[in-house]
Motif scaffolding. Structure first.
Motif, short mmCIF file in Angstrom:
data_model
loop_
_atom_site.label_atom_id
_atom_site.label_comp_id
_atom_site.label_asym_id
_atom_site.label_seq_id
_atom_site.Cartn_x
_atom_site.Cartn_y
_atom_site.Cartn_z
N VAL A 138 0.85 -1.18 0.00
CA VAL A 138 0.00 0.00 0.00
C VAL A 138 0.89 1.23 0.00
N THR A 139 0.58 2.18 -0.88
CA THR A 139 1.34 3.42 -0.97
C THR A 139 0.43 4.60 -0.65
N ASN A 162 -2.87 4.17 -3.01
CA ASN A 162 -2.78 3.20 -4.10
C ASN A 162 -2.27 1.88 -3.54
N TYR A 163 -2.71 0.79 -4.13
CA TYR A 163 -2.30 -0.51 -3.64
C TYR A 163 -1.84 -1.39 -4.79
N SER A 208 -6.74 2.29 -6.82
CA SER A 208 -6.72 3.36 -5.83
C SER A 208 -7.94 3.28 -4.93
N PHE A 209 -7.80 3.90 -3.78
CA PHE A 209 -8.88 3.96 -2.79
C PHE A 209 -8.69 5.25 -2.00
N PHE A 222 -4.56 5.87 7.97
CA PHE A 222 -3.90 4.72 7.36
C PHE A 222 -4.83 4.01 6.40
N CYS A 223 -4.33 3.74 5.21
CA CYS A 223 -5.01 2.91 4.24
C CYS A 223 -4.48 1.48 4.41
N ALA A 224 -5.35 0.48 4.25
CA ALA A 224 -4.92 -0.90 4.44
C ALA A 224 -5.68 -1.81 3.49
#
Lengths: 114, 115
Positions: free
Chosen positions: B4-5, B24-25, B73-74, B90-92
């Protein structure tokens, strides 16, 4: 209702020592996961336990171990501490630990290794 | 393996302004997507999650996110932020169909809301 609780809040150890961190899940939750959050980074998965059995393990050395007790509480043990083990250790509980089961995080234990 | 970026380490914004936090993942398998918030000296709190269905997901505290499969992306958005939204976000991702939830997190984005 009580959330996930962790103890101790903070602790300081020296290199080579071992440490035990404790976690009590939300009542009714049977799964506990452990994460390591190094300063400035996102949490990294260490272990997941469900019904006292290890269900998943992250990329951590064998110095890291954990267990879950019949009351679903859990301990994380780290042996032969290194400076790089300094981090916030987060515990998360969920009903059954599956992908669709929301994880609830505790406030963490801040470990400093000198 | 997944990664994950989060492209922005820090996003300063004025109160009542809109904000977008980018995520982005990368994954070779299907994943579920999450956004968590971490307030100082607290654990992570789930803001929202994408499991399936509508690509626009609404969460708590007025946040929403849109899943874009083609761009992997999210991104997280809020039309009007408050001082109290100051926190680390935090994105996960979590791989589907493994039988257990292993969250892979990004490095986080610090949202700083000023008056």
């Amino acid at each position: 209702d009580a959330g996930v609780t962790q103890s101790p809040t903070h602790l300081i150890k020296t290199r080579g020592q071992h440490v035990t961190l404790r976690c009590s899940p939300i009542s009714g939750h049977k799964s506990v996961s452990w994460y390591q959050q190094v300063l400035g980074q996102g949490p990294q998965f260490i272990f997941q336990y469900y019904e006292k059995e290890e269900r998943g393990r992250g990329n951590f050395p064998d110095r890291f171990s954990a267990r879950q007790f019949p009351n679903y509480s859990s301990e994380l043990n780290v042996n032969a501490l290194l400076l790089g083990d300094s981090a916030l250790y987060l515990c998360a509980s969920s009903f059954d630990g599956t992908e669709l089961s929301e994880q609830f995080f505790g406030p963490g234990t801040r470990l400093t290794v000198l | 393996a997944q990664s994950v970026t989060q492209l922005d380490s820090q996003v300063p914004v004025f109160e009542e302004a809109p904000v977008e936090l980018r995520c982005n993942y990368s994954s070779s398998v299907s994943v579920y997507l999450f956004w968590y918030v971490q307030y100082p000296n607290q654990g992570l709190q789930l803001l929202l999650k994408y499991l399936s269905g509508s690509t626009l997901v609404k969460g708590i505290n007025g946040f929403e996110a849109e899943f874009n499969k083609s761009q992997t992306s999210f991104h997280l958005r809020k039309p009007s932020v408050h001082i109290s939204d100051t926190a680390e976000y935090f994105c996960a991702v979590s791989e589907r169909r493994t039988g257990f939830q292993k969250l892979v997190f990004g490095t986080g984005t610090r949202l700083l809301v000023s008056p």
